[in-house]
Write a protein that holds these residues in place. Structure first.
Motif, PDB file in Angstrom:
ATOM      1  N   ALA A  54      -3.289   1.910 -11.516  1.00 58.25           N
ATOM      2  CA  ALA A  54      -2.966   2.246 -12.906  1.00 58.25           C
ATOM      3  C   ALA A  54      -2.164   3.539 -12.992  1.00 58.25           C
ATOM      4  CB  ALA A  54      -4.245   2.359 -13.734  1.00 58.25           C
ATOM      5  N   ALA A  55      -2.431   4.475 -12.083  1.00 60.30           N
ATOM      6  CA  ALA A  55      -1.707   5.749 -12.069  1.00 60.30           C
ATOM      7  C   ALA A  55      -0.343   5.631 -11.384  1.00 60.30           C
ATOM      8  CB  ALA A  55      -2.551   6.813 -11.362  1.00 60.30           C
ATOM      9  N   GLY A  56      -0.073   4.491 -10.761  1.00 53.73           N
ATOM     10  CA  GLY A  56       1.201   4.304 -10.057  1.00 53.73           C
ATOM     11  C   GLY A  56       1.223   4.949  -8.690  1.00 53.73           C
ATOM     12  N   THR A  57       0.042   5.179  -8.096  1.00 54.59           N
ATOM     13  CA  THR A  57      -0.035   5.878  -6.805  1.00 54.59           C
ATOM     14  C   THR A  57      -0.756   5.056  -5.739  1.00 54.59           C
ATOM     15  OG1 THR A  57      -2.015   7.042  -7.583  1.00 54.59           O
ATOM     16  CG2 THR A  57       0.125   8.186  -7.818  1.00 54.59           C
ATOM     17  N   CYS A  58      -0.577   3.759  -5.791  1.00 57.17           N
ATOM     18  CA  CYS A  58      -1.108   2.870  -4.756  1.00 57.17           C
ATOM     19  C   CYS A  58       0.011   1.918  -4.370  1.00 57.17           C
ATOM     20  CB  CYS A  58      -2.329   2.103  -5.266  1.00 57.17           C
ATOM     21  SG  CYS A  58      -3.088   1.025  -4.019  1.00 57.17           S
ATOM     22  N   TRP A  59       0.306   1.874  -3.085  1.00 60.44           N
ATOM     23  CA  TRP A  59       1.386   1.032  -2.579  1.00 60.44           C
ATOM     24  C   TRP A  59       0.856   0.131  -1.483  1.00 60.44           C
ATOM     25  CZ3 TRP A  59       1.751   6.334  -3.261  1.00 60.44           C
ATOM     26  CH2 TRP A  59       2.518   6.742  -4.353  1.00 60.44           C
ATOM     27  N   VAL A  60       1.459  -1.043  -1.376  1.00 66.78           N
ATOM     28  CA  VAL A  60       1.089  -1.983  -0.323  1.00 66.78           C
ATOM     29  C   VAL A  60       2.295  -2.279   0.553  1.00 66.78           C
ATOM     30  CG1 VAL A  60      -0.843  -3.073  -1.537  1.00 66.78           C
ATOM     31  CG2 VAL A  60       1.476  -3.950  -1.886  1.00 66.78           C
ATOM     32  N   ALA A  61       1.991  -2.543   1.813  1.00 70.89           N
ATOM     33  CA  ALA A  61       2.976  -3.094   2.738  1.00 70.89           C
ATOM     34  C   ALA A  61       2.654  -4.576   2.790  1.00 70.89           C
ATOM     35  CB  ALA A  61       2.824  -2.461   4.123  1.00 70.89           C
ATOM     36  N   VAL A  62       3.617  -5.394   2.398  1.00 74.63           N
ATOM     37  CA  VAL A  62       3.384  -6.833   2.367  1.00 74.63           C
ATOM     38  C   VAL A  62       4.328  -7.544   3.323  1.00 74.63           C
ATOM     39  CG1 VAL A  62       2.413  -6.915   0.041  1.00 74.63           C
ATOM     40  CG2 VAL A  62       4.878  -7.117   0.343  1.00 74.63           C
ATOM     41  N   GLU A  63       3.786  -8.596   3.901  1.00 77.46           N
ATOM     42  CA  GLU A  63       4.575  -9.487   4.738  1.00 77.46           C
ATOM     43  C   GLU A  63       4.477 -10.845   4.064  1.00 77.46           C
ATOM     44  OE1 GLU A  63       5.446 -10.029   9.372  1.00 77.46           O
ATOM     45  OE2 GLU A  63       3.331  -9.828   8.852  1.00 77.46           O
ATOM     46  N   GLY A  64       5.563 -11.272   3.440  1.00 72.40           N
ATOM     47  CA  GLY A  64       5.486 -12.444   2.582  1.00 72.40           C
ATOM     48  C   GLY A  64       4.615 -12.081   1.390  1.00 72.40           C
ATOM     49  N   GLU A  65       3.537 -12.813   1.198  1.00 74.03           N
ATOM     50  CA  GLU A  65       2.584 -12.488   0.126  1.00 74.03           C
ATOM     51  C   GLU A  65       1.335 -11.798   0.666  1.00 74.03           C
ATOM     52  OE1 GLU A  65       2.842 -12.708  -3.294  1.00 74.03           O
ATOM     53  OE2 GLU A  65       4.936 -13.011  -2.721  1.00 74.03           O
ATOM     54  N   ALA A  66       1.225 -11.660   1.984  1.00 73.58           N
ATOM     55  CA  ALA A  66       0.025 -11.079   2.595  1.00 73.58           C
ATOM     56  C   ALA A  66       0.091  -9.550   2.597  1.00 73.58           C
ATOM     57  CB  ALA A  66      -0.142 -11.579   4.024  1.00 73.58           C
ATOM     58  N   VAL A  67      -1.004  -8.910   2.190  1.00 71.57           N
ATOM     59  CA  VAL A  67      -1.097  -7.449   2.231  1.00 71.57           C
ATOM     60  C   VAL A  67      -1.437  -7.046   3.660  1.00 71.57           C
ATOM     61  CG1 VAL A  67      -2.354  -5.433   1.405  1.00 71.57           C
ATOM     62  CG2 VAL A  67      -1.758  -7.265  -0.192  1.00 71.57           C
ATOM     63  N   ALA A  68      -0.503  -6.335   4.304  1.00 74.53           N
ATOM     64  CA  ALA A  68      -0.679  -5.903   5.684  1.00 74.53           C
ATOM     65  C   ALA A  68      -1.228  -4.489   5.774  1.00 74.53           C
ATOM     66  CB  ALA A  68       0.653  -5.993   6.433  1.00 74.53           C
ATOM     67  N   GLY A  69      -1.065  -3.701   4.715  1.00 69.78           N
ATOM     68  CA  GLY A  69      -1.554  -2.328   4.693  1.00 69.78           C
ATOM     69  C   GLY A  69      -1.385  -1.749   3.302  1.00 69.78           C
ATOM     70  N   PHE A  70      -1.958  -0.561   3.109  1.00 70.96           N
ATOM     71  CA  PHE A  70      -1.864   0.086   1.802  1.00 70.96           C
ATOM     72  C   PHE A  70      -2.041   1.590   1.949  1.00 70.96           C
ATOM     73  CE2 PHE A  70      -6.397  -0.449   2.336  1.00 70.96           C
ATOM     74  CZ  PHE A  70      -6.914   0.740   1.856  1.00 70.96           C
ATOM     75  N   LEU A  71      -1.647   2.293   0.903  1.00 66.02           N
ATOM     76  CA  LEU A  71      -1.895   3.720   0.755  1.00 66.02           C
ATOM     77  C   LEU A  71      -2.317   3.934  -0.690  1.00 66.02           C
ATOM     78  CD1 LEU A  71       0.176   6.684   2.076  1.00 66.02           C
ATOM     79  CD2 LEU A  71      -0.647   6.663  -0.274  1.00 66.02           C
ATOM     80  N   SER A  72      -3.520   4.479  -0.875  1.00 67.55           N
ATOM     81  CA  SER A  72      -4.026   4.818  -2.203  1.00 67.55           C
ATOM     82  C   SER A  72      -4.112   6.329  -2.315  1.00 67.55           C
ATOM     83  CB  SER A  72      -5.416   4.218  -2.442  1.00 67.55           C
ATOM     84  OG  SER A  72      -5.337   2.951  -3.008  1.00 67.55           O
ATOM     85  N   ALA A  73      -3.501   6.868  -3.339  1.00 66.05           N
ATOM     86  CA  ALA A  73      -3.447   8.318  -3.523  1.00 66.05           C
ATOM     87  C   ALA A  73      -3.672   8.637  -4.990  1.00 66.05           C
ATOM     88  CB  ALA A  73      -2.087   8.844  -3.069  1.00 66.05           C
ATOM     89  N   ARG A  74      -3.848   9.904  -5.276  1.00 68.42           N
ATOM     90  CA  ARG A  74      -3.958  10.365  -6.656  1.00 68.42           C
ATOM     91  C   ARG A  74      -3.304  11.729  -6.766  1.00 68.42           C
ATOM     92  NH1 ARG A  74      -7.553   7.725 -10.153  1.00 68.42           N
ATOM     93  NH2 ARG A  74      -6.276   8.745 -11.704  1.00 68.42           N
ATOM     94  N   MET A  75      -2.715  11.979  -7.911  1.00 72.34           N
ATOM     95  CA  MET A  75      -2.156  13.292  -8.178  1.00 72.34           C
ATOM     96  C   MET A  75      -3.316  14.276  -8.343  1.00 72.34           C
ATOM     97  SD  MET A  75       0.347  14.594 -11.205  1.00 72.34           S
ATOM     98  CE  MET A  75      -0.943  14.898 -12.374  1.00 72.34           C
TER      99      MET A  75
END
Length: 186
Positions: A54-75
């Motif tokens: 919701a804060a716009g600070t979570c990103w995923v690494a996707v391969e096709g539609e599969a989530v291969a990794g992520f980074l969750s952060a907060r300001m």
């Protein structure tokens, strides 16, 4: 796009998938006898990921539609001094890459994406806490531009994060806070 994967903002419907990626990634701790318990410890809940999404600070690494990794952060507000006094930072709460996708640059790409976001938001730096001596922790982050903060340079916020980790059972002598300054985007 990086080869057959890409980094993009996480979607709310993906929040429930991220704990399983973290859990799978954490099995690597079983290779370190005194830290093996971490592989069975709790992971960041989907609700926390939803807040970062919701804060716009979570990103995923996707391969096709599969989530291969992520980074969750907060300001976070930064209470440092000097040139960065009063400027916010982006604090990484969790970054995980599924075992089948490790060693392909996804973690580095997620960190670069977070640093670019922090710069675009005029933040001073990206911070995180991690293990000093685990190969895929501080040594890895150091290769991506992070530096271990000496105790005298810790902000009250980072001291609190480290204290909470120690209260949870992580060994204080092996934990550290790291910081990567970011350049402002003009």
């Amino acid at each position: 796009m990086h080869g057959d994967w890409q980094i993009r903002p996480a979607r709310p419907d993906e929040a429930a998938l991220l704990p399983a990626v973290e859990e799978a990634s954490g099995t690597l701790f079983r290779t370190i006898p005194d830290l093996a318990w971490i592989a069975d410890d709790g992971v960041m809940p989907a609700e926390a990921h939803l807040a970062a999404i919701a804060a716009g600070t979570c990103w995923v690494a996707v391969e096709g539609e599969a989530v291969a990794g992520f980074l969750s952060a907060r300001m976070a507000g930064e209470d440092g001094n000097g040139a960065d006094a009063g400027r916010a930072v982006l604090h990484v709460w969790e970054m995980s890459v599924a075992p089948a996708h490790q060693g392909r640059g996804l973690g580095r790409a997620l960190l670069e994406h977070a640093a670019a976001y922090a710069a675009a938001q005029a933040m001073a730096a990206v911070t995180l806490t991690t293990f000093r001596d685990v190969a895929w922790n501080a040594p890895f982050y150091a290769r991506t531009g992070f530096a271990i903060l000496p105790d005298v340079a810790l902000t009250p916020r980072l001291r609190d994060v480290l204290a909470a980790e120690v209260a949870h059972g992580l060994p204080a002598a092996r934990r550290c806070a790291m910081r990567r300054p970011v350049s402002l985007v003009s």
